[in-house]
Motif scaffolding. Structure first.
Motif, PDB file in Angstrom:
ATOM      1  N   THR A  86      25.083  43.621  16.192  1.00  0.00           N
ATOM      2  CA  THR A  86      25.862  44.026  17.356  1.00  0.00           C
ATOM      3  C   THR A  86      25.042  43.847  18.622  1.00  0.00           C
ATOM      4  O   THR A  86      25.555  43.402  19.652  1.00  0.00           O
ATOM      5  CB  THR A  86      26.294  45.495  17.211  1.00  0.00           C
ATOM      6  OG1 THR A  86      26.839  45.665  15.913  1.00  0.00           O
ATOM      7  CG2 THR A  86      27.318  45.857  18.244  1.00  0.00           C
ATOM      8  N   LEU A  87      23.773  44.194  18.530  1.00  0.00           N
ATOM      9  CA  LEU A  87      22.913  44.028  19.695  1.00  0.00           C
ATOM     10  C   LEU A  87      22.915  42.564  20.116  1.00  0.00           C
ATOM     11  O   LEU A  87      23.016  42.242  21.302  1.00  0.00           O
ATOM     12  CB  LEU A  87      21.490  44.487  19.363  1.00  0.00           C
ATOM     13  CG  LEU A  87      20.499  44.458  20.513  1.00  0.00           C
ATOM     14  CD1 LEU A  87      20.909  45.410  21.606  1.00  0.00           C
ATOM     15  CD2 LEU A  87      19.095  44.796  20.037  1.00  0.00           C
ATOM     16  N   ILE A 145      26.366  41.791  21.772  1.00  0.00           N
ATOM     17  CA  ILE A 145      26.592  42.229  23.164  1.00  0.00           C
ATOM     18  C   ILE A 145      25.667  41.468  24.104  1.00  0.00           C
ATOM     19  O   ILE A 145      26.011  41.242  25.256  1.00  0.00           O
ATOM     20  CB  ILE A 145      26.462  43.761  23.353  1.00  0.00           C
ATOM     21  CG1 ILE A 145      25.108  44.277  22.916  1.00  0.00           C
ATOM     22  CG2 ILE A 145      27.571  44.500  22.664  1.00  0.00           C
ATOM     23  CD1 ILE A 145      24.916  45.752  23.242  1.00  0.00           C
ATOM     24  N   THR A 146      24.513  41.033  23.591  1.00  0.00           N
ATOM     25  CA  THR A 146      23.663  40.197  24.438  1.00  0.00           C
ATOM     26  C   THR A 146      24.379  38.889  24.757  1.00  0.00           C
ATOM     27  O   THR A 146      24.375  38.420  25.899  1.00  0.00           O
ATOM     28  CB  THR A 146      22.338  39.904  23.717  1.00  0.00           C
ATOM     29  OG1 THR A 146      21.801  41.124  23.245  1.00  0.00           O
ATOM     30  CG2 THR A 146      21.357  39.247  24.653  1.00  0.00           C
ATOM     31  N   ILE A 163      27.647  38.325  24.795  1.00  0.00           N
ATOM     32  CA  ILE A 163      28.763  38.466  25.738  1.00  0.00           C
ATOM     33  C   ILE A 163      28.239  38.735  27.139  1.00  0.00           C
ATOM     34  O   ILE A 163      28.828  38.273  28.115  1.00  0.00           O
ATOM     35  CB  ILE A 163      29.809  39.528  25.312  1.00  0.00           C
ATOM     36  CG1 ILE A 163      29.186  40.899  25.168  1.00  0.00           C
ATOM     37  CG2 ILE A 163      30.554  39.116  24.071  1.00  0.00           C
ATOM     38  CD1 ILE A 163      30.231  41.994  25.074  1.00  0.00           C
ATOM     39  N   ALA A 164      27.114  39.453  27.214  1.00  0.00           N
ATOM     40  CA  ALA A 164      26.552  39.678  28.551  1.00  0.00           C
ATOM     41  C   ALA A 164      26.149  38.353  29.170  1.00  0.00           C
ATOM     42  O   ALA A 164      26.434  38.087  30.346  1.00  0.00           O
ATOM     43  CB  ALA A 164      25.350  40.610  28.459  1.00  0.00           C
TER      44      ALA A 164
END
Lengths: 765, 137
Positions: free
Chosen positions: A742-743, A746-747, A749-750
């Motif tokens: 997940t980390l 989200i990286t 998508i960021a």
């Protein structure tokens, strides 16, 4: 404990220095210098224990499964190099802080310098090949920062990049070489390698490993044909040249050869390659230095020549040659460090380092003249400086060389003759002779700028004058560590009247004669250079670099063509093709379709989805297509709910809503709806869509029937509450069991969001 | 586009949506919900506001700019893995603390929840970042 801690402290200081320098001002250099000085004292205090071949090791596990550790291995060779790195480093910090006191960004400069020192110290005490590689790369990176210090000048930037690319390329080759070396042993520890050197030498991996390792060493130590980055790197401020390009960075390659000599050395291939490249570099460096007029460029080419000399001596591998290599290494570090620092001083005081514009400086700076001349005496190999010992040993080893003795002797004679010539030129033409018009009256350099050179010259004198007492014990440990079979020789100043002394005398005489006819000699050298060396290596390198960029641009424009529809098509086709192959090879496809017990309401939803999908395809209005897509999305949401996938359903609703908002924001800007693609293209797209759709269907159906392994869902169901204290399994997987994934997500998508942001915001202008 | 109805709705929906998104975030560990959905809701709250009042006015009302919010989320998510390292466990091992155990206000806090908070902010931030840039066009 101590070695690891010391390097950690150096790295820490490297980061503290930029923050603290502005408060410490002139005291900064002196204070920072205390740390390398402490290290120097510590390593010198180990000297008595090390002399009889003892080793101090330290290991910190890093990736022990692969035999990769942070280990340190301190023996005589490490101590000799540590003494050079830290000893010269101490003075360099004092020198640099004063030298740079008018430059912008000097605080950061000190940080880079200390970081480089840490990396270099790391190389020389590494006990594991991978550890060494890490520090090796760190020296390349920190030296990039240092060479490119004047980053507002294009020349600085290209030189720094050139040095980085060449040493970086060598570093990659080196990593490959190290990995190959580790294969027969299953370990990268030096102690393991040293315990059974024949294992690699007799193996089939020896030659490839050797070539890769030599690529690393030759690029770093500026051997032909990679020598050109070193003169280019002279755009760096003088403290950098005095530290990196005399005693440390460029010596890393030589260190590597010495370090690996017990394992890789002694073979035919080693002997031939080192002798050929080293010998050629030695002569070429000396030759190219003759016609230079820039003080630092002259020093750079003589450094190239000196490095060649060392490589050649290591390649010879006899007792005398190894002794000569180690002594010459020390000699060179001391006089070249001094000379580079003095070159910086002269430039600072007169505003130029072109030797044709210098002269008569003795009357303005007698002390500087004395120090520089003493260093040049060492370079020329005149007693009682340490340089004399180095040259004697060099000649002695050549006389005993196993092969091509007279060729090597002639090459060495020529090189030393040029060194004598240059010594005379740099001393007499700079400090005596005609005084030109200086922009400002030169005066004696400040005390911190002279301290290092003065002490180095004194040390060189002491070591040279008392060889048996000082230089001998100091280098004996290194010699034993380099070649255990050949113990250190007893060093003496006076060997009696013999061939070697005669050669030394002839060298001086020849050098002096050349100096008397310097104008003719230099003109002669220039003429030959113009005729045969007109094509500069550096230019060739830039051309290769440019051609490569052109090629990559072409290649990128083919693959990254910028058509979103083709990207999608590529992804879909490749993914489905790969999966089709797997499905084909695996079990025969068994589609167990059972529509009998399907609830009627789901059938209705499915019918709705299919209708919506079809109308999205055929519709001639964007709004209708969008609405149809929305219907599909919400239909899927209902299916999720029907199978109690509430989390998915909520997410789906959110995504659908946001898609509509997004589409509304964009819709207004889109051009009128027209037919862009012809029938052929549409057929093709339809085919791709059908293939992908069918592939997904088969995949899902197959996944339901074929059992590859125990489903992991059982595990999650069991452990979700008992170990992760959560009843929502989906969420527990996301934030606990698979949190690292997940980390990553989200990286991503960021990054994607920032990409979209910059695409929209930055292309507006 | 000035719509009074949308403006009034957005003004009142925004705090409600924010509260709802936090609830969804917190209950995510045991019930449907979580950082991702919560983050989408938080983002939606501000996007609704931006549709009613314009992007510029909305950005003045946010404590963190979308790009900083994204960064903050990533930072929180990354830091949530650190406590495990300090107690010698592998990176990102869950660590839990229970407050007011066995009472009506039992509150369980742990690093996975902290991680979810990071996801929450990162998702909301990136959503706003993309939407605002497109809507401003």
């Amino acid at each position: 404990m101590t070695t690891g801690l010391f390097i950690a402290l150096l790295i820490l200081l490297a980061f503290l220095a930029p923050l603290t320098r502005k408060y410490l001002k002139n005291a900064a250099g002196w204070l920072y210098a205390l740390l390398p000085l402490t290290g120097l004292v510590y390593y010198l205090s180990l000297l008595p224990d090390i002399i009889d071949g003892q080793v101090i090791t330290e290991t910190y596990a890093w990736i022990p499964v692969y035999g990769i550790n942070f280990s340190f291995y301190v023996d005589g060779l490490s101590i000799l190099f540590s003494a050079m790195v830290l000893g010269i480093g101490t003075f360099i910090l004092i020198y640099a802080n004063k030298y740079m006191h008018t430059y912008p960004m000097r605080s950061r400069f000190m940080g880079y310098l200390i970081l480089f020192m840490a990396a270099m110290q790391g190389i020389v005490v590494s006990g594991n090949l991978i550890t060494m590689f890490v520090f090796w790369e760190l020296t390349s990176i920190s030296s990039y920062m240092l060479i490119g210090y004047h980053h507002e000048k294009p020349e600085s930037r290209t030189s720094a990049l050139q040095a980085l690319l060449i040493t970086g390329f060598g570093g990659l080759a080196l990593l490959g070489g190290f990995v190959l070396m580790g294969q027969p042993y299953g370990s990268y520890e030096l102690s393991v390698l040293f315990s059974d050197p024949d294992l690699i030498r007799s193996g089939s991996l020896y030659l490839p490993a050797l070539i890769l390792v030599l690529l690393g060493a030759f690029t770093k130590s500026a051997q032909f044909p990679f020598h050109f980055w070193l003169p280019g790197a002279m755009v760096a401020p003088s403290p950098v040249s005095a530290f990196l390009h005399s005693a440390t960075m460029v010596k890393a390659g030589v260190f590597l050869l010495l370090r690996l000599n017990p394992v890789m050395g002694g073979t035919e291939a080693w002997h031939i390659m080192l002798t050929a490249f080293g010998g050629f570099t030695m002569v070429m460096g000396a030759w190219l230095s003759i016609s230079q007029t820039d003080l630092k460029k002259i020093l750079a080419y003589t450094t190239v020549s000196a490095l060649g000399t060392m490589v050649l001596l290591i390649g010879n591998g006899t007792q005398y040659a190894i002794n000569a290599a180690i002594i010459f290494l020390l000699v060179h570090a001391m006089y070249k460090g001094t000379l580079f620092m003095m070159a910086g001083n002269i430039e600072k005081m007169t505003g130029t380092r072109d030797i044709t514009k210098l002269g008569g400086l003795y009357t303005y700076m007698p002390l500087a003249a004395f120090i520089m001349t003493a260093a040049l005496v060492s370079m020329a190999g005149i007693p009682p400086m340490l340089g004399f010992l180095g040259k004697e040993l060099m000649y002695e080893s050549k006389l005993m060389a196993p092969t091509v003795r007279y060729l090597l002797l002639a090459a060495t004679f020529f090189t030393n003759m040029v060194l004598v010539f240059l010594s005379l030129r740099l001393s007499l033409d700079v400090f005596w002779g005609k005084t030109p018009q200086y922009a400002k009256t030169p005066k004696e350099p400040y005390f911190p700028l002279l301290l290092g050179p003065a002490l180095l010259v004194m040390a060189s004198l002491l070591l040279g004058a008392l060889p048996g007492l000082l230089a001998g014990p100091f280098t004996a440990g290194a010699i034993t560590a380099t070649s255990p079979l050949h113990p250190a020789l007893k060093l003496k100043l006076w060997h009696g009247f013999n061939t070697v002394l005669l050669l030394s005398f002839l060298t001086l005489l020849a050098g002096a004669i050349l100096y008397r006819h310097k104008h003719a000699f230099i003109r002669f050298a220039e003429k030959i250079n113009l005729k045969y060396f007109a094509r500069e290596f550096s230019k060739g390198f830039y051309k290769a670099q440019n051609d490569f960029l052109v090629f990559t641009k072409l290649q990128t424009s083919r693959i990254q063509h910028g058509y979103h529809r083709f990207y999608l098509m590529t992804i879909f086709v490749v993914a489905s093709a790969l999966v089709w192959v797997v499905i084909w090879r695996a079990d025969p496809i068994m589609l167990e379709l059972n529509f009998a017990d399907m609830p009627l309401n789901l059938v209705a939803v499915l019918a709705l989805i299919i209708t919506a999908a079809l109308s999205a395809v055929v519709s001639h209005s964007r709004v209708i297509a969008l609405v149809a897509m929305g219907v599909i999305g919400f239909g899927i949401t209902i299916i999720f709910i029907a199978f109690s996938g509430v989390d998915l359903a909520i997410t789906m609703v959110m995504v659908e809503v946001l898609m509509v908002i997004l589409a509304m924001a964009v819709l207004y800007h889109l051009p009128k709806y027209t037919k862009y693609s012809d029938t052929g293209a549409r057929m093709r797209d339809g085919l791709v869509a059908a293939v992908v759709g069918v592939f997904m269907m088969v995949l899902v159906l197959q996944a339901g029937t074929s059992q590859l392994d125990i489903p992991i869902s059982e595990f999650f169901k069991d452990k979700s509450y008992s170990e992760a204290f959560g009843r929502n399994i989906v969420n527990v997987i996301l934030v606990d069991f698979r949190a690292l994934d997940t980390l990553g997500e989200i990286t991503v998508i960021a990054i994607a969001a920032i990409g979209i942001f910059s695409m929209i915001k930055l292309t507006k202008k | 586009m000035e719509s009074v109805i949308l403006q009034i709705a957005a003004r009142h929906m925004r705090p409600l949506l924010i509260i709802l998104s936090v609830i969804v975030l917190y209950r995510g560990h045991n019930e449907p919900g979580g950082g991702f959905i919560g983050g989408l809701m938080l983002g939606a709250a501000y996007i609704l506001y931006a549709m009613a009042f314009g992007v510029g006015k909305t950005q003045n009302r946010i404590l963190f700019s979308p790009i900083n919010l994204t960064a903050l989320g990533l930072l929180i998510a990354l830091l949530s893995g650190v406590p495990a390292l300090l107690s010698g466990m592998p990176f990102m091992t869950g660590e839990w603390v229970t407050f007011f155990a066995n009472s009506a206000f039992e509150l369980k806090l742990g690093t996975p929840l902290l991680f979810d908070v990071g996801v929450f902010f990162a998702v909301a931030g990136m959503l706003m970042l993309v939407m605002f840039s497109i809507m401003e066009e």
